[in-house]
Design a protein around this motif. Structure first.
Motif, mmCIF file in Angstrom:
data_model
loop_
_atom_site.group_PDB
_atom_site.id
_atom_site.type_symbol
_atom_site.label_atom_id
_atom_site.label_comp_id
_atom_site.label_asym_id
_atom_site.label_seq_id
_atom_site.Cartn_x
_atom_site.Cartn_y
_atom_site.Cartn_z
ATOM 1 N N LYS B 148 -19.482 44.951 4.267
ATOM 2 C CA LYS B 148 -18.872 44.499 2.911
ATOM 3 C C LYS B 148 -17.688 43.520 3.095
ATOM 4 N N LEU B 149 -16.920 42.970 2.393
ATOM 5 C CA LEU B 149 -15.945 42.190 2.569
ATOM 6 C C LEU B 149 -14.750 42.811 3.328
ATOM 7 N N THR B 150 -14.375 42.299 4.550
ATOM 8 C CA THR B 150 -13.630 42.726 5.430
ATOM 9 C C THR B 150 -12.793 41.581 6.074
ATOM 10 N N TRP B 151 -11.314 42.073 6.530
ATOM 11 C CA TRP B 151 -10.588 40.977 7.096
ATOM 12 C C TRP B 151 -11.241 40.035 7.973
ATOM 13 N N ALA B 152 -12.342 40.573 8.686
ATOM 14 C CA ALA B 152 -13.229 39.768 9.622
ATOM 15 C C ALA B 152 -13.893 38.549 8.935
ATOM 16 N N ASP B 153 -14.199 38.610 7.770
ATOM 17 C CA ASP B 153 -14.682 37.589 7.021
ATOM 18 C C ASP B 153 -13.882 36.581 6.835
ATOM 19 N N PHE B 154 -12.548 36.681 6.588
ATOM 20 C CA PHE B 154 -11.352 35.840 6.609
ATOM 21 C C PHE B 154 -11.175 35.079 8.002
ATOM 22 N N VAL B 155 -11.031 35.775 8.853
ATOM 23 C CA VAL B 155 -10.701 35.398 10.187
ATOM 24 C C VAL B 155 -11.921 34.420 10.651
ATOM 25 N N PHE B 156 -13.226 34.854 10.584
ATOM 26 C CA PHE B 156 -14.544 34.166 10.907
ATOM 27 C C PHE B 156 -14.528 32.729 10.201
ATOM 28 N N VAL B 157 -14.244 32.791 9.041
ATOM 29 C CA VAL B 157 -13.989 31.444 8.246
ATOM 30 C C VAL B 157 -12.896 30.697 8.843
ATOM 31 N N GLY B 158 -11.608 31.061 9.010
ATOM 32 C CA GLY B 158 -10.578 30.386 9.496
ATOM 33 C C GLY B 158 -11.025 29.897 10.853
ATOM 34 N N VAL B 159 -11.558 30.551 11.652
ATOM 35 C CA VAL B 159 -11.953 29.877 12.871
ATOM 36 C C VAL B 159 -13.144 29.027 12.939
ATOM 37 N N VAL B 160 -14.007 29.098 12.169
ATOM 38 C CA VAL B 160 -14.936 28.096 11.667
ATOM 39 C C VAL B 160 -14.410 26.787 11.494
ATOM 40 N N GLU B 161 -13.506 26.928 10.531
ATOM 41 C CA GLU B 161 -12.826 25.658 10.089
ATOM 42 C C GLU B 161 -11.984 24.821 11.332
ATOM 43 N N LEU B 162 -11.339 26.014 12.194
ATOM 44 C CA LEU B 162 -10.538 25.433 13.116
ATOM 45 C C LEU B 162 -11.559 24.605 14.125
ATOM 46 N N ILE B 163 -12.372 25.481 14.661
ATOM 47 C CA ILE B 163 -13.587 24.664 15.470
ATOM 48 C C ILE B 163 -14.195 23.328 15.139
ATOM 49 N N GLU B 164 -14.437 23.515 13.844
ATOM 50 C CA GLU B 164 -14.892 22.115 13.242
ATOM 51 C C GLU B 164 -13.934 20.935 13.334
ATOM 52 N N GLU B 165 -12.650 21.232 12.866
ATOM 53 C CA GLU B 165 -11.785 20.306 12.930
ATOM 54 C C GLU B 165 -11.281 19.858 14.542
ATOM 55 N N PHE B 166 -11.168 20.827 15.336
ATOM 56 C CA PHE B 166 -10.634 20.444 16.629
ATOM 57 C C PHE B 166 -11.856 19.580 17.357
ATOM 58 N N LEU B 167 -13.153 20.305 17.292
ATOM 59 C CA LEU B 167 -14.045 19.410 18.207
ATOM 60 C C LEU B 167 -14.998 18.566 17.272
ATOM 61 N N GLN B 168 -14.648 18.275 16.115
ATOM 62 C CA GLN B 168 -15.189 17.323 15.292
ATOM 63 C C GLN B 168 -16.708 17.748 15.198
ATOM 64 N N VAL B 169 -17.387 18.779 14.879
ATOM 65 C CA VAL B 169 -18.461 19.355 14.884
ATOM 66 C C VAL B 169 -18.818 19.976 13.481
ATOM 67 N N ASN B 170 -19.994 19.774 13.315
ATOM 68 C CA ASN B 170 -20.370 20.419 12.004
ATOM 69 C C ASN B 170 -21.205 21.701 11.992
ATOM 70 N N ILE B 171 -20.576 22.658 12.058
ATOM 71 C CA ILE B 171 -21.329 24.032 11.940
ATOM 72 C C ILE B 171 -21.694 24.353 10.643
#
Lengths: 199, 199
Positions: B148-171
């Motif tokens: 179900k919806l958990t804190w982990a979904d929020f963190v996962f999204v935050g880290v995906v956005e972080l990696i996309e921005e820092f490495l300029q990759v399209n996940i």
């Protein structure tokens, strides 16, 4: 259900899990894979991201040593009941994980002079910065990471032993409260017998 | 008690915590420190290991973004009730942390050719290895990290956005289930308004 801990044939990230399992009197198969077997066994081992340790519980598989330690701790009254206290011990172990991750640069560095410089910075600056603070936390909590014995104490001891072995540094000699916690965990029922019997 | 989230003036590791706080309708002061202010403010900020983010709750301070997210989640029914399910989402986020830590080598590397080679390995091998597996987990759980919806979904999204921005990759473009989860979190009540109002 039958439990298996699968890890390499060394202490590393697995030993604190063995401590918790033995302390809890939990029956488990201590599966150890030698580094020479690993390339051939890698594809047979049930690991969701190809890494060890994993805990196998019937047909379920859990990876990540910190998640496994916390899960085992949950069943053994080794997680603080208060949510803030629970989070506070999480934060210490996550901080220790960051420190451990920063040691990996030393192993990856190929250039001997750079490797030595990285190790020197770790030993002279990074480790004292963190362990002075970890020791203060232990002192504030009667020798524990939290207000009582938790899974975090077991993991902390396991990581201290790992860093001491991998970097050949003496942490316990410089931080007496750390040494006391190592001794306390080593003398817990179950852990004591495990240590007496291990190779 | 009055709550403060202290972080740099960027998304980074703090944005998923802002998402959770806004989703939960928790009153908090969103304290942002610019990188230029950091050297002078570093000693004033109440951070046990000198790093951000920290959550200040009255006179108590909690560090480590994952510990903070989990703690906030505990009060918002965003932690799975079953201990195994709780550990399973921990393991996914700890694995994502490992991946994030492995990206830091790219930023530390001084040699331009080596930096490019490290980035290429991350983008061509490491990220696909992990995100293929993360996407399978999302597919098995109706689009969530856990059942179900958990804190982990929020963190996962935050880290995906972080990696996309820092490495300029399209996940998100390569892993539709990841993109769906990002959209789901972005459209939650509280989060949606926060995103509409942020700079």
């Amino acid at each position: 259900m039958s439990k298996k801990l699968i890890y390499f044939d060394l202490k590393g990230l697995g030993e604190s899990l063995r401590y918790i399992l033995h302390y809890g009197g939990i029956q488990f198969e201590d599966v150890r894979i030698s580094h020479s077997e690993w390339p051939t066994k890698k594809n047979e081992v049930p690991s969701p991201f190809g890494k060890l340790p994993v805990l196998v519980d019937g047909d379920r598989i859990l990876n990540q040593s910190m998640a496994i330690a916390r899960y085992l701790g949950r069943g053994l009254d080794l997680v603080p009941a208060d949510p803030w206290d629970e989070a506070a011990v999480d934060a210490v172990i996550l901080t220790l994980n960051d420190l451990m991750a920063s040691t990996s640069g030393v192993f990856r560095e190929q250039d001997a002079a750079k490797k030595e410089a990285l190790k020197k910075e770790l030993v002279d600056e990074t480790i004292p910065f963190y362990f002075t603070r970890f020791q203060n936390i232990l002192k504030e909590n009667n020798g524990h990471i939290g207000k009582k014995l938790t899974w975090a104490d077991f993991v902390f001891v396991g990581v201290v032993e790992l860093i001491e072995e991998f970097l050949q540094v003496n942490i316990q000699g410089n931080y007496p409260a750390v040494k006391e916690l190592v001794n306390k965990i080593h003398n817990l029922p179950g852990v004591k017998e495990h240590i007496a019997n291990r190779k």
